[in-house]
Write a protein that holds these residues in place. Structure first.
Motif, PDB file in Angstrom:
ATOM      1  N   ALA A 109      11.689   3.733 -13.273  1.00  0.00           N
ATOM      2  CA  ALA A 109      11.008   4.932 -13.743  1.00  0.00           C
ATOM      3  C   ALA A 109      11.662   6.130 -13.070  1.00  0.00           C
ATOM      4  O   ALA A 109      11.684   6.209 -11.834  1.00  0.00           O
ATOM      5  N   VAL A 110      12.201   7.042 -13.874  1.00  0.00           N
ATOM      6  CA  VAL A 110      12.792   8.279 -13.357  1.00  0.00           C
ATOM      7  C   VAL A 110      11.852   9.418 -13.719  1.00  0.00           C
ATOM      8  O   VAL A 110      11.611   9.692 -14.901  1.00  0.00           O
ATOM      9  N   PHE A 111      11.308  10.079 -12.707  1.00  0.00           N
ATOM     10  CA  PHE A 111      10.405  11.200 -12.922  1.00  0.00           C
ATOM     11  C   PHE A 111      11.185  12.495 -12.733  1.00  0.00           C
ATOM     12  O   PHE A 111      11.652  12.791 -11.634  1.00  0.00           O
ATOM     13  N   GLY A 112      11.329  13.244 -13.812  1.00  0.00           N
ATOM     14  CA  GLY A 112      12.019  14.521 -13.740  1.00  0.00           C
ATOM     15  C   GLY A 112      13.212  14.575 -14.667  1.00  0.00           C
ATOM     16  O   GLY A 112      14.111  13.732 -14.589  1.00  0.00           O
ATOM     17  N   ALA A 113      13.201  15.579 -15.566  1.00  0.00           N
ATOM     18  CA  ALA A 113      14.294  15.744 -16.533  1.00  0.00           C
ATOM     19  C   ALA A 113      15.091  17.008 -16.256  1.00  0.00           C
ATOM     20  O   ALA A 113      15.625  17.632 -17.169  1.00  0.00           O
ATOM     21  N   THR A 174      11.230  15.653  -9.484  1.00  0.00           N
ATOM     22  CA  THR A 174      10.612  16.640 -10.354  1.00  0.00           C
ATOM     23  C   THR A 174      10.881  18.051  -9.825  1.00  0.00           C
ATOM     24  O   THR A 174      11.464  18.248  -8.757  1.00  0.00           O
ATOM     25  N   HIS A 175      10.363  19.030 -10.579  1.00  0.00           N
ATOM     26  CA  HIS A 175      10.542  20.440 -10.236  1.00  0.00           C
ATOM     27  C   HIS A 175       9.432  20.957  -9.324  1.00  0.00           C
ATOM     28  O   HIS A 175       9.424  22.130  -8.971  1.00  0.00           O
ATOM     29  N   ASP A 176       8.500  20.084  -8.935  1.00  0.00           N
ATOM     30  CA  ASP A 176       7.244  20.525  -8.337  1.00  0.00           C
ATOM     31  C   ASP A 176       6.941  19.685  -7.092  1.00  0.00           C
ATOM     32  O   ASP A 176       6.654  18.492  -7.202  1.00  0.00           O
ATOM     33  N   HIS A 177       6.972  20.286  -5.895  1.00  0.00           N
ATOM     34  CA  HIS A 177       6.714  19.540  -4.660  1.00  0.00           C
ATOM     35  C   HIS A 177       5.314  18.937  -4.605  1.00  0.00           C
ATOM     36  O   HIS A 177       5.160  17.778  -4.180  1.00  0.00           O
ATOM     37  N   PRO A 178       4.251  19.668  -4.999  1.00  0.00           N
ATOM     38  CA  PRO A 178       2.933  19.025  -5.014  1.00  0.00           C
ATOM     39  C   PRO A 178       2.883  17.806  -5.941  1.00  0.00           C
ATOM     40  O   PRO A 178       2.232  16.796  -5.609  1.00  0.00           O
ATOM     41  N   LEU A 179       3.571  17.887  -7.075  1.00  0.00           N
ATOM     42  CA  LEU A 179       3.631  16.726  -7.975  1.00  0.00           C
ATOM     43  C   LEU A 179       4.387  15.586  -7.304  1.00  0.00           C
ATOM     44  O   LEU A 179       3.983  14.412  -7.411  1.00  0.00           O
ATOM     45  N   ALA A 194      10.098  -2.359  -5.741  1.00  0.00           N
ATOM     46  CA  ALA A 194      11.327  -2.832  -5.113  1.00  0.00           C
ATOM     47  C   ALA A 194      12.057  -1.708  -4.399  1.00  0.00           C
ATOM     48  O   ALA A 194      12.726  -1.931  -3.388  1.00  0.00           O
ATOM     49  N   TYR A 195      11.914  -0.485  -4.942  1.00  0.00           N
ATOM     50  CA  TYR A 195      12.647   0.656  -4.390  1.00  0.00           C
ATOM     51  C   TYR A 195      11.904   1.922  -4.771  1.00  0.00           C
ATOM     52  O   TYR A 195      11.414   2.059  -5.898  1.00  0.00           O
ATOM     53  N   TYR A 196      11.783   2.848  -3.802  1.00  0.00           N
ATOM     54  CA  TYR A 196      11.261   4.171  -4.108  1.00  0.00           C
ATOM     55  C   TYR A 196      12.143   5.217  -3.452  1.00  0.00           C
ATOM     56  O   TYR A 196      12.259   5.262  -2.224  1.00  0.00           O
ATOM     57  N   GLY A 197      12.764   6.060  -4.275  1.00  0.00           N
ATOM     58  CA  GLY A 197      13.604   7.141  -3.785  1.00  0.00           C
ATOM     59  C   GLY A 197      13.037   8.496  -4.181  1.00  0.00           C
ATOM     60  O   GLY A 197      12.637   8.705  -5.329  1.00  0.00           O
ATOM     61  N   LEU A 198      12.985   9.420  -3.231  1.00  0.00           N
ATOM     62  CA  LEU A 198      12.474  10.769  -3.450  1.00  0.00           C
ATOM     63  C   LEU A 198      13.581  11.764  -3.131  1.00  0.00           C
ATOM     64  O   LEU A 198      14.156  11.735  -2.036  1.00  0.00           O
ATOM     65  N   ILE A 199      13.887  12.644  -4.074  1.00  0.00           N
ATOM     66  CA  ILE A 199      14.922  13.643  -3.827  1.00  0.00           C
ATOM     67  C   ILE A 199      14.404  14.660  -2.811  1.00  0.00           C
ATOM     68  O   ILE A 199      13.221  15.022  -2.818  1.00  0.00           O
ATOM     69  N   GLY A 200      15.273  15.077  -1.914  1.00  0.00           N
ATOM     70  CA  GLY A 200      14.850  16.069  -0.935  1.00  0.00           C
ATOM     71  C   GLY A 200      15.591  15.927   0.382  1.00  0.00           C
ATOM     72  O   GLY A 200      16.404  15.019   0.574  1.00  0.00           O
ATOM     73  N   SER A 201      15.272  16.808   1.295  1.00  0.00           N
ATOM     74  CA  SER A 201      15.920  16.881   2.603  1.00  0.00           C
ATOM     75  C   SER A 201      15.114  16.134   3.653  1.00  0.00           C
ATOM     76  O   SER A 201      14.009  15.653   3.395  1.00  0.00           O
TER      77      SER A 201
END
Length: 278
Positions: A109-113, A174-179, A194-201
């Protein structure tokens, strides 16, 4: 039995992300009428092409369907002694190679377009993965979505977390940090991924860790979150550079996971004659 050739069947089944087993005659011994190298594809109730018909083909199809049902991922070789038991009028032996094909190694599942999502999803679509691409903003998706990717537009994005199977891969960008935080809580709350990746620093990770701990999440669960995600060896901030880094990490993860198990059949060295062993 379909009249489609095995190679056309493989291409069509791959396009549909439908698993199948490619069966090949790799060795003929004795005066049997079959041709080494003949192939057929077994998918669901269908057979594509032929390895010569008869009871041997029926038995091969049965084994292939058992492999499909069990989710086998490793190729296997089987030796068949020909004779009355296989409906043959003469002696000899045939060795068949069974190769599972087309099964998704990861359901993602990819969240964010956004920019990175649009760079990443085509890469994932070219892998043995099944991808659900999720966003609340219809306009953010490209006009043409890659083949095999399911586009999901939902104003309540977090609902989609529960629609993924156990063992799924989750990528949040996604475009929204609270989301992002709500998605993180829903994904970590399942704790069956199996895997959870979150974009960010690293600083974003620190903020999220603090807020998740406040919500009562145990440290060992929060530590399963990959943030920053992606291969550290792949540098760069361009969307394609980030996408390649994330795709590389996904590939490394599912290769390591599915490489742990070997299933069924005898080894190639044992089944092939001495002259064919490396």
């Amino acid at each position: 039995m379909s009249h489609m050739t095995w190679i056309d069947a493989l291409a069509e089944l791959r396009q549909r992300h439908e698993p199948c087993v490619l069966v090949t005659i790799v060795e003929e011994r004795g005066s049997t009428p079959r041709n080494a190298g003949a192939k057929m594809v077994v998918a669901g109730e269908w057979l594509y092409d032929t390895i010569g018909g008869g009871h041997l083909e029926h038995k091969a199809a049965q084994i292939a369907r058992e492999m499909l049902q069990s989710g086998a991922r490793e190729p296997r070789l089987e030796r068949f002694a020909l004779g009355a038991s296989l409906g043959q009028c003469c002696g000899g032996a045939t060795v068949l190679l069974f190769e599972p094909m087309g099964r998704a190694l990861a359901q993602i599942a990819v969240f964010g377009a956004g920019h990175v999502g649009r760079a990443l999803v085509p890469l994932l679509a070219a892998l043995p993965c099944r991808v659900r691409w999720i966003d609340s903003r219809e306009r953010e998706f490209p006009e043409i979505v890659p083949a095999g990717v399911e586009k999901v537009v939902n104003d309540e994005v977090v609902e989609e977390v529960a629609r993924m199977p156990a063992g799924a891969y989750f990528i949040v960008m996604t475009h929204d940090h609270p989301l992002d935080l709500e998605l993180s809580a829903a994904i970590l709350g399942r704790n069956d991924f199996a895997y959870y990746g979150l974009i960010g620093s690293k600083s974003k990770r620190a903020r999220f860790e603090h807020r998740l701990y406040q919500r009562g999440f145990a440290p060992e669960i929060v530590q399963r979150m990959r943030c920053p995600m992606g291969l550290p060896e792949v540098k760069g901030k361009l969307p394609m550079e980030i996408a390649i880094s994330v795709a590389g990490e996904v590939i490394a993860h599912y290769n390591a996971h599915f490489g742990e198990k070997r299933q069924g059949g005898e080894s190639v060295a044992r089944l092939l004659p001495a002259s064919r062993r490396g």
